[in-house]
Design a protein around this motif. Sequence first.
Motif: not given
Length: 293
Positions: A117-131
């Motif tokens: 679950a933590s790794l999934k959240k990290q993926i979501s954070t990376v996606i949002d931050g790739s701006d």
Amino acid sequence: MAFSVNTNAGAMAALQSLNSTNRSMETTQSRITTGLNVASTKDDSAKYTVAQTLRGDLGKLNAVTSSLNNAKSVTDVAVAGAEQISDLLNQMKSKTLEASDAGLDVESRTAISKDLASLKKQISTVIDGSDFNGVNLLKGAGAADTTAGKVTALQSIATDETTGKAPVLEINNQGFSTMLETLPTDDFASLAGTDSVVAAGAADALTVVLDKFFNDVKGSLSVLGAGSRQIEGQLAFNSNLTDVVTSGIGNLVDADLAKESASLQALQVQQQLGVQALSIANQAPQTLLSLFQ
């Protein structure tokens, strides 16, 4: 030659020569000051108009380079994000394989589910931050969605014969947001159940989903990497072309300062001699006074 106090031909000739020397000095000084042999259309209309056209091309090349640099930044951010997500997926695959062991106790499976679950959240954070500058190539529905964020850039100053427009480089959105939605939404609680057989089955099912996600990310990395290389290649070409055009303008209009310096020295001597010649010529009518003494 007749002697006359009304007309001094020698002085007029000396004055014309001095004026010509002064005009030449003004031209030479202008070339030395500006560094240009052709600073105006009055100097050489043909060379000036060609140089102006090339200066316009330089301005266009600068605009293209700026557009490509922006696209490169957007793409590089997306590449960094995709590479990080690839690493996180590898970690998730390892954790899932570990969870597939039917011999694990409930506490161990619960810990693994929390890690996932933590790794999934990290993926979501990376996606949002790739701006970058409001453009995110990872967050979106993917290339199929024409409204998704994508990056476009001018490629060159040439125009397409069919469209009449400059060619455009385009890198589509990779749709990682949609890929992320394929992962379980229950924080992987199915892996932490008391029934080890059911938990192992859930882990096997999750492995299939993660493998699909990972393969999609690999494909996106290839697309983004190819796009980044294309942008870098175009930037290198534009840089070389800019140098060539700049040199071409210089060959047309730049002054040879060594030559102009030597010319200035000669003109200064001519100017001094012209002043002396005019002075002598102006004194010639005074010799007529001796005839009446």
